[in-house]
Scaffold this motif. Sequence first.
Motif, short mmCIF file in Angstrom:
data_model
loop_
_atom_site.label_atom_id
_atom_site.label_comp_id
_atom_site.label_asym_id
_atom_site.label_seq_id
_atom_site.Cartn_x
_atom_site.Cartn_y
_atom_site.Cartn_z
N PRO A 174 36.51 55.92 34.62
CA PRO A 174 36.20 55.68 33.19
C PRO A 174 37.51 55.21 32.80
O PRO A 174 38.02 56.11 31.95
N GLY A 175 37.90 54.18 32.67
CA GLY A 175 39.95 54.48 31.41
C GLY A 175 40.28 54.66 32.50
O GLY A 175 41.55 54.45 31.54
N PHE A 176 40.09 54.62 33.96
CA PHE A 176 41.65 55.63 34.29
C PHE A 176 41.65 54.99 36.11
O PHE A 176 40.70 54.66 36.69
N ARG A 177 42.96 54.12 36.47
CA ARG A 177 43.53 54.41 37.83
C ARG A 177 44.37 54.95 37.89
O ARG A 177 45.50 54.59 37.26
N SER A 178 44.64 54.93 39.37
CA SER A 178 45.72 56.19 39.44
C SER A 178 45.89 55.41 40.97
O SER A 178 44.56 55.88 41.69
N GLY A 179 46.72 55.01 41.76
CA GLY A 179 47.38 54.84 43.44
C GLY A 179 47.08 53.20 43.73
O GLY A 179 47.89 52.86 43.12
N HIS A 180 47.22 52.86 44.84
CA HIS A 180 47.71 52.10 45.00
C HIS A 180 46.05 50.80 44.96
O HIS A 180 44.92 50.61 45.54
N TYR A 181 46.14 49.78 44.14
CA TYR A 181 45.17 48.81 44.16
C TYR A 181 46.00 47.33 44.97
O TYR A 181 46.75 46.74 44.66
N ARG A 182 44.66 45.98 45.24
CA ARG A 182 44.84 45.27 44.67
C ARG A 182 44.53 44.17 43.56
O ARG A 182 44.09 44.40 42.67
N MET A 183 45.70 42.59 42.29
CA MET A 183 45.33 43.18 41.37
C MET A 183 44.96 41.83 41.65
O MET A 183 44.42 40.84 42.75
N GLY A 184 44.17 41.24 40.30
CA GLY A 184 43.00 39.97 40.44
C GLY A 184 43.72 39.13 41.22
O GLY A 184 43.31 37.86 41.15
N ASP A 185 45.17 38.55 40.86
CA ASP A 185 45.83 37.36 41.47
C ASP A 185 46.39 37.70 43.41
O ASP A 185 46.53 37.29 43.72
N GLY A 186 45.81 38.95 43.81
CA GLY A 186 46.56 39.22 45.34
C GLY A 186 47.23 40.03 44.98
O GLY A 186 47.83 40.30 46.47
N SER A 187 48.16 40.64 43.97
CA SER A 187 49.44 41.27 44.86
C SER A 187 48.89 42.60 44.54
O SER A 187 48.15 43.10 44.15
N LYS A 188 49.70 43.71 45.28
CA LYS A 188 49.68 44.56 45.89
C LYS A 188 50.52 44.72 44.28
O LYS A 188 51.68 45.14 43.46
N ALA A 189 50.18 47.14 43.66
CA ALA A 189 50.15 47.64 43.22
C ALA A 189 50.38 48.99 43.00
O ALA A 189 49.09 49.53 43.55
#
Length: 186
Positions: free
Chosen positions: A127-142
């Motif tokens: 909760p409140g922490f994100r680390s690593g590889h994600y897809r954003m709400g718009d579909g892009s990679k981050a």
Amino acid sequence: MSTATPLPKDYPLAPQGGMPLLILWAILLAAMGLPLAFLAGDKGVAALASPRAWVGPLLVSLTGVAVSLAYLRKRITLDAGGLVVRSTFYTRSVAIGSLQLERARIVDLGEHRALKPALKTNGYSLPGFRSGHYRMGDGSKAFCLITDPSRVLVLPLRDGAQLLLSPEQPRALLDALKQRAGDGAA
């Protein structure tokens, strides 16, 4: 232009909101305690004397320690090679030239929902922490290292991906990146 190699500089992370490790350990303690309580209820307290009864809780505890230690590994460094982001089990190194600094911005993810990590593809989250590889709400990679979603430095990359970071002073990091990019162009 200076001919000296710039020294590495660490940029502290924004303070973490909430209590992610406390929440993690509360869940782990429940995962360890409930099966033991059911075992003791079904077969009596004597069943807890068996070493086999403790294998699961031991494995859960070891996993909790590993995950907690990984959570503590968070660092943003600007060095001669570029930007290095170390976060939990992940490290991402990015050359200054691969950043589109003219498109970089500081945002509140609560207001910019398209940039909010939506799908974890290979990441770590509490909760409140994100680390690593994600897809954003718009579909892009981050690649993300987010400790404070209210002030996130969004760094677009030339390959279409993005870095989303939560330095304590996002403007200072962005200014240092722009200065380093200017020194390299001169």
